[in-house]
Every structure is written in C-alpha cells, then in structure tokens.
Scaffold this active site. Structure first.
Site, short mmCIF file in Angstrom:
data_model
loop_
_atom_site.label_atom_id
_atom_site.label_comp_id
_atom_site.label_asym_id
_atom_site.label_seq_id
_atom_site.Cartn_x
_atom_site.Cartn_y
_atom_site.Cartn_z
N HIS A 186 -4.48 5.69 -6.28
CA HIS A 186 -5.35 5.79 -5.41
C HIS A 186 -5.94 7.59 -5.78
CE1 HIS A 186 -3.27 3.30 -1.81
NE2 HIS A 186 -4.89 2.53 -2.86
N ASN B 299 1.40 -1.24 -0.28
CA ASN B 299 0.20 0.07 -0.01
C ASN B 299 0.64 1.25 -0.06
OD1 ASN B 299 -2.69 1.53 0.61
ND2 ASN B 299 -1.76 2.34 2.02
N GLU B 300 0.94 2.20 -0.20
CA GLU B 300 1.34 3.42 -0.92
C GLU B 300 3.06 3.66 -0.61
OE1 GLU B 300 -1.30 6.05 1.15
OE2 GLU B 300 -2.52 5.61 -0.38
N PRO B 301 3.26 3.36 -1.54
CA PRO B 301 4.74 2.45 -0.93
C PRO B 301 5.49 3.65 -1.58
CG PRO B 301 4.10 1.97 -3.56
CD PRO B 301 2.81 2.10 -2.71
#
Length: 885
Positions: free
Chosen positions: A305, A207-209
């Site tokens: 996202h 998630n969201e690196p």
C-alpha cells in the site's frame, strides 16, 4: 490509516502552434516551453489491464478494470455467516456491516463476497478477494467486543488455512473453526477456477498485518513477527493453490514504508534481519525458498500500500483534504517518488531513507534479486485532494507511471467524500470520449524535457501503430505549456483529437483537433493544471529523409567527465557523439545509437580541453555534424589518507564510532565484519561527519569496524580496525510495566499529547514517590524552551511534576527527555494494581510545530493502552522498565 471496508456500492481549449489559450492575461504567467519526444518502436511493453482498479465502486464501475475486496474490516470477516469486525476503527464492533443493506440472504455462506464478485463478473473486472490470516474472525454480529472478550473467546472463530477433510458448500458453523480453503472451494464451485472467465482471479493474504496489533488487538494483540508472517503466508497460500492452482496470490499487503522496511519493528526482526536490506527482501526470499520446497509458486504478486508521506505547507498531502497552495503543489509532484531518481520529496522517508526512493524501482530491484518473476501491485493508494484538480492531475500521473513501470495491479482507495477528479483521471484513460474508448494496451517510449512541470505517457492500440495515444499533463499552477511534440517510428501521423479536463470542471470534453502535423512534429498549448488525452491517427506511410543536424549543443565540464546536451532533430531516431582534443577535429566517434538528447562522457583527463559535435541518424542516413562545443574537465583530486584514531563505544544493540578527519576527504564509508580482519560489509556510505552510530546490532556479539575516506577521485585504504561488543543494560527484576497511548496522533502540530499508565504486576505495593518516568523526544532544531502540563492524573494532577533534560550527546531521534516525578501525596500502586491515566501535554515556548515522527518515544499507532518499552521507568534511581535511546 484506519479504514472500514473495501468495495462499497458507492472545458478548456487549446490551439495549435504559437497561439496561446484565450484566458485573461492577468491569470497567466509566461508560457513554459516543453519538448516531448515519442518513439513507437522503443520501450514497447504490454500495459497490464489491471492497473485501473479501485477499492470502492464509483457509479461508472465499468470504467474500472479491477476491484479489490479488502481493508481493515476484512481481517475479521467470517465467510460462513458474513459477520465482520471493525477493530479500532469503530468500537471493535462485530456486526453485519459488510452486507447489511446491500446483500440479501446475509446469513448465507459467502454472501458478501459473492455480491462483490457478481458485480465484477457483470463488468468484466478482475476480482481480488482478501482471505483471513490473523488467527480469528468474528463469530457473531452482536456489536462491540470488550477487551476481556479478546480471542480466543466465544466472540471469535479460529481461522484454519486447510480443512484436511471433505469440503461442504454449507459449512458447519458450530465447529468453532472457519476454513480458508473451503471458502476458495465454495467460490470455485460457484464461479469456476481463476483460469475461467468468471472465476475469482486473485486472493490477498489478509490486510496490513504489521498493524494487526493496533487495528485488531482483539484478534492479534501482539505485534506480528517477521517469521510468523512468512509462516502464515506459506500455509494459506499452499491451501489456496491446492484448490485453485491458477489463482494469483497477493502478499503481504504491507500498509506503508515502515512496514516494507521493518514490519513495524517486528519483535523478531533484529534476529531475523541478517544481511537483508529491508523486510521486503526477507519476505520475498523466504517465500521463494518455501515455493521451491513446495514445488509450486506461493507468491505471485508482491502487494504493498502507498499513501504518500510527502508534505507541503506543513501538512501531509493525503488525509488533509484539498489543502493550501503549497500542499497542492507538493501533491502534483508526489508521483515522482514512484519513479524519478532525480526527485526527493519533503517527507520523513526522504529525510531518513532516501536510498529507498523512488519506491517502484526499489521494490522491483528486490523482486529481481530475491524472487524473480514476482509481479508488483499497489492495492491501496491515494494522493489526496480527490475532489480537486491537484488530486486529478496526481492520479492521472500515477496511472501513467503504473503502466510505464510495468505494475500488474493497482487499486485506488477513496479517502474523501468527493473523489470526482480522481474518477475523471480514470475516465481519461478508460472512457475519454464517453463511448468506452481507452488508452492503448502497449506502452511506447515517451519523454519530457521538464519533469517538474509536465508528464507524458504514450501507447498504441496494436502492432500496426495506426493509432497513437498520448496522455499529456501540465502540472504548472499558473503557466500555459507550449508542448513541442516529436514522434519517431514507422508511421506518419496526420491528424488528431484532444480530450481533457482542467480545474474548471471534472467533465472530460473534446477540446480541440490537430491537423497541422508536419514530419511527425506539432506544437500544442496546454493550459495550467490540465490533463489531456491526445489521439493521433496515422496516414499513408512516407519514406523519411535524413534528419537535420542537431542544434544548441552544450558541453559542461565535471570531474574527469563532460556532460553534453542538444536539441532534438526532426525525424531523428538516434544520435552519434564525436570528440576531438583539437578544435575543428578530426573527431572520433565515442557513442552511437543514443536515443536521448544528452550524454555524459567519462574517463577524461583533468585539465585537457575536449571538443564535441553530434550528428542525427534515421533510416535514410546521417545528418551533418552540429556546431562544436567544448569542455575542460577538472583536475582529479589526490587520494585521501585513511582515517585515523578510530574508536568504538558499545551501547544497547548499537556501536558509536568516531575518527579523526582525513585531509581531502569529502565523505566516509563505514564497514563492519563479525570476524577480525574481515571480510567487511559497508554499512554506511557517504557519511559527511566523523562519527556514526550503527544500530540494530545483536547484543553480546563482537563486531569489527574499519572506515575509509572518499573524495571525487577515489576511496582511501581502510583505517586500523577496532572492535566492540554491544550489550543490553542490566535491569533488576521488577513487576513494573509502563503502558502508553495517544489521544491525538497528529505528529506535526504544536502539541505533544501522551497518556501513561504504570502497572504493578509484583506482589508488593510500590510508592509512586520513588518512581521517575522518562519520555524521549527531539526539539526539532528550535531554540525555544519546552513547557509541560498534566491535563489529568488519576492519582491527582497536583501530585505530578515534570522537568526537561538535554541528552548529551544527542541521539538521532532524541535530544531531550521529559522526566515525570510524583510527590508523596500520590500514594502507592498496590500489588496487581495500576496508577491509572496520567495525561500530559508538551509545547514549545514559541508554539512552533513539532515533528513527532522522529521522536524515540512516539508511536502514532497506539490509540489504546499497550506496553511500550521506549518510555523508561526508574525506581529509586535504577532503570526497571524500558530501553533508553
């Protein structure tokens, strides 16, 4: 944004034809007349059932088609014992938050994930489960993790993509490792593979690196690298595919636009970027190359996202509640940035990266170029105002766009306590009558004459076209909408029912019936800020008659072209455009088979008058010609001369170019090569000034530049070539480092807050009186002066002073810098010591708002101290830390 967890168990009337809605006259502005055209035989495409997804469950979870187990918490989730870590969202706490009150047997392997997927199975939902990739997961549930306990330490377990030995359904919790393929095997053994009805369908590569170093500095303290993220993605995807080849891999779960663009300025992006337009291109291409080597597809779905950066009334439309009227109006328009080439939102993205909008076509273009066949998902999004009609309209619009644009998966993220209007938008598509009735599965063409005030989306249930579904939105805040709806296709629709919600209630009710449909045309009035679902039923098929001639033909002259438009003809399926240079003809047909009601005729001769007529066509024949319209295109401008006096000045990873203006030019193109004489690549088009700074270059590499001039006629030849070799500033060795953090990350209020800490890693003390620290900002075009305060300094508030200095010439993201100095009373920083907090504030003398988003030294993600090279430090006048803009 900061998030804690993924899934958590958590009447108006309309009348036909010209009669207006019976509201108080003072409440309504004049009606807006809008034309909607629908064609059931055009643009037919299956709508993915997985676009109606969510990250947090509503009570009516059955009205949603997909569920995602994701969010910040999942980066540190340990499936072996269900511990997870909150990161900077909450004290870097490792605990049992994911299953504390909702899951029995919280210490059993995978309990949090199986509880999530059990709900999906019960409701027939697609499950998207996040797997861990940042390097470590929580080892325990013992609360806050101190900075000194950052991984690797006893508080963490190492994440390993592939175990390389036999799997166990009761994993070894004492081996200090957590295996991702063993988790997938655990789920396959319990539920079946992704190819079965009950299996987990998709896995997300963390998630969201791009924000790991900010959200999870205890796990991954350094910013993620561009190559690192690809390498981790390839390794984890291979491990998953080896266990469940049918599973869909989603990646890289980028948090927002700057993640798409540069992976949040990944440390190796400048060296890895090459000719790629943005990081999305690089990631897709590298995953494709790795897939070809592996012999299997390693990325099934490009995962991003999208929390809009659009603003209204001085605030961002999301994360600010309902907001004022201007913000609500901006929210209702914001979904246009997903698809509408004619729309430009008010945001830093539109200001600095307009060519990347609208975002869905841009992302799909990258897919088509670099990894064809990859699907597209938006696995987190919100338009704000979730408990307000403006948020409901925006959500209904987004769902229609997702279906029309061919998204594979989308899942809403709840950002507000009350999301009732968002829930109603989903119900409008998924359960509009309370009996489980849904929007159709096959998208068909639907267009509006007024994209600012309205939207329309159309679908049919099956190939019989017997039931036609229309989602109709009135986005006007005060005007009713008289919608003239015209339908083309193989069925005649004879009756309909209308369901919807508006600003008075989130309840979806049946608000009317339609019976007066003639020739597949009818008019319906939609009140302001209202969302309708119109269900039309087909009667007995009829043989169409030839359409009537198009009306209201207009022709507008352009430069060597003419734009013509007309009113739709009842029953028409297409149009023919005819042209003559003599009034009254004879006419030559210049375009046939047009389905739109407009056409641009190019390649014309300036100064010549052209005469146009249009005819309408359907299966019964062609109509008579319309009335004639004429246009006289402008005379073509002469070709501009090539620019002269081109110069290039080297900087740090950049080159500043300037040239003399060319007579007749309206813009310029800047071109670059790494070989003298080319070939050249255009690095900037449409430049309207006579200067340009090319950034992101590789130091010590020689670049060759030329510039051409452009007007509406053509482009000039290239200018004479110049060359330049950027180089990094030479800095003397120093043990000094500057750390930076924010106490207030609101980038658009009237105060700039920043806190600094100077560390001395050298072997000798350093006098603060010899140091000057510079913070770079923009005054945002205001003429007001700037004021400075020291709120707190560990070395003594009265020992700190500051002055503002103009930067000449001004940079794009810096026209001023604050220079902070220290008196002799501040003392020294001992070897291995630090200055401690230096907290400052900046405000304008007129107290107007800043836009810190375009400030060189600002970083809204740094909520904790971290080294920051966009603040410089000078020792005795010599630069010893940082890079100036």
């Amino acid at each position: 944004m900061k998030k804690k967890i993924g899934i958590a168990s958590v009447m108006s009337t309309a009348v036909l034809l010209s009669t207006l809605v019976p509201l108080a006259p003072s409440a309504l502005a004049a009606p807006v007349n809008v034309s909607f055209t629908v064609n059931t035989g055009s643009e037919r495409a299956n709508i993915s059932p997985y676009i109606y997804g969510t990250n947090q469950d509503f009570s009516n979870v059955g009205d949603y088609s997909a569920r995602r187990y994701g969010g910040n918490r999942l980066t540190g989730y340990n499936w072996e014992n269900n511990a997870s870590n909150a990161g900077s969202d909450w004290l870097h706490s490792s605990d049992d938050f994911l299953c504390n009150t909702t899951v029995s047997g919280c210490n059993a392997p995978g309990a949090a994930v199986t509880q999530f997927h059990d709900i999906s199975v019960a409701n027939g939902n697609y499950s998207l489960v996040t797997l861990q990739m940042a390097g470590y997961v929580a080892a325990d549930k013992n609360g806050a993790v101190a900075e000194s306990e950052a991984a690797p330490s006893a508080r963490w377990r190492q994440v390993v993509p592939a175990k390389g030995s036999a799997f166990s359904l009761t994993p070894d919790t004492s081996d200090n490792k957590v295996y991702m393929d063993e988790e997938v095997n655990f789920l396959v053994q319990k539920y079946g593979s992704a190819a079965t009805a009950t299996g987990v369908k998709g896995y997300s590569l963390d998630n969201e690196p791009a924000l790991w170093s900010s959200t999870h500095p205890r796990i991954h303290s350094a910013p993620v690298g561009a190559k690192e993220l690809v390498d981790k993605s390839v390794a984890l995807s291979k491990a998953v595919k080896a266990v469940d080849p049918a599973a869909e891999i989603f990646g890289p779960a980028l948090y927002g636009f700057y993640g798409y663009y540069a992976l949040q300025d990944a440390p190796d992006w400048a060296s890895e970027k090459g000719s790629y337009n943005w990081y999305v291109d690089y990631y897709l291409d590298k995953m494709k190359q790795a897939s070809q080597t592996a012999g299997t597809r390693l990325l099934d779905v490009l995962d991003v996202h999208w929390y809009p950066e659009a603003q209204g009334g001085g605030q961002r439309i999301v994360f600010n509640g309902t907001g004022n009227a201007d913000l609500q109006k901006a929210r209702v328009q914001a979904p246009r940035s997903l698809w509408d080439q004619t729309y430009l939102e008010s945001s830093w993205i539109a200001q600095s990266f307009a060519s990347y909008l609208p975002i869905i076509p841009k992302l799909k273009s990258s897919i088509d170029t670099y990894y064809p066949g990859t699907k597209l998902a938006i696995t987190e999004y919100s338009y704000g105002g979730e408990g307000d009609i403006s948020g409901g309209i925006a959500q209904a619009d987004a769902l229609g766009i997702f279906g029309k644009s061919g998204l594979h998966f989308a899942s809403f993220w709840k950002t507000e306590t009350n999301s009732d209007y968002v829930n109603s938008a989903f119900k409008l598509y998924r359960n509009y009558d309370g009996n489980g009735s849904k929007f159709g599965d096959i998208h068909v063409k639907a267009d509006t004459s007024d994209v600012a005030n309205s939207s329309i989306y159309a679908s049919v249930k099956d190939n019989t076209n017997g039931e036609l579904h229309l989602i109709v939105l009135n986005k006007s805040f005060d005007s009713p909408m008289n919608a003239a709806i015209q339908i083309a296709g193989d069925k005649s629709y004879t009756s309909g029912t209308v369901y919807g919600f508006d600003g008075t209630s989130t309840s979806i009710t049946q608000v009317g019936a339609i019976s007066s449909i003639s020739g597949n045309q009818f008019t319906y009035t939609v009140p302001p800020l209202t969302a309708y679902h119109i269900v039309l039923k087909a009667g007995t098929d009829t043989v169409p008659s030839a359409p009537s001639a198009p009306a209201s033909l207009t022709a507008t002259a352009g430069n060597a072209q003419a734009s013509i438009s007309w009113t739709a003809s009842a029953g028409a399926t297409s149009y023919n455009v005819k042209r003559s240079t003599t009034s009254g003809g004879p006419y030559t047909t210049v375009a046939t088979g047009l389905t739109a009601t407009s056409y641009t005729n190019t390649g014309l001769t300036g100064g010549t008058t052209y005469y146009y007529v249009v005819s309408a066509v359907n299966s019964a024949g062609e109509s008579a010609n319309s009335a004639q319209a004429s246009a006289t295109p402008a005379i073509i401008l002469p070709l501009p001369a090539a620019p002269t006096n081109l110069t290039a000045t080297a900087g740090n990873a950049q080159a500043a170019l300037s040239w003399s203006a060319s007579s007749g030019a309206t813009s310029y193109n800047v071109k670059r090569a790494t070989t003298s004489g080319g070939p050249y690549t255009t690095v900037a088009a449409g430049v309207t000034s006579t200067s340009y700074t090319n950034t992101g270059l590789t130091n010590d590499t020689t670049y060759y530049y030329v510039v051409s001039a452009v007007n509406s006629s053509a482009e000039s030849v290239n200018s004479a070539q110049v060359s330049v070799t950027p180089s990094a500033p030479i800095m003397p060795p120093s043990g000094l480092q500057v750390q930076y953090k924010l106490n207030n990350n609101n980038a658009s209020d009237n105060m700039i807050y920043a806190t600094f800490n100077i560390k001395n890693t050298g072997t000798s003390p350093v006098s603060l009186n010899n140091l000057k620290l510079r913070y770079y900002l923009t005054k945002d075009t205001t003429s007001a002066g700037l004021n400075f305060w020291t709120d707190y300094a560990q070395v003594g508030t009265n020992t700190v002073s500051g002055t503002f200095n103009a930067i000449s010439p001004a940079k794009t993201n810096a026209d001023t810098y604050l220079e902070i100095s220290f008196s002799s009373a501040a003392g020294s920083i001992p070897a291995g010591g630090q200055s401690g907090d230096i907290q400052i504030r900046i405000a304008k003398s007129d107290w107007s708002n800043f836009n810190e988003g375009n400030d060189y030294s600002f970083d809204g993600t740094k909520s904790a101290f971290a080294n920051w090279n966009k603040v410089t430090l000078h020792q005795s006048g010599i630069l010893v830390w940082g890079v100036a803009p």
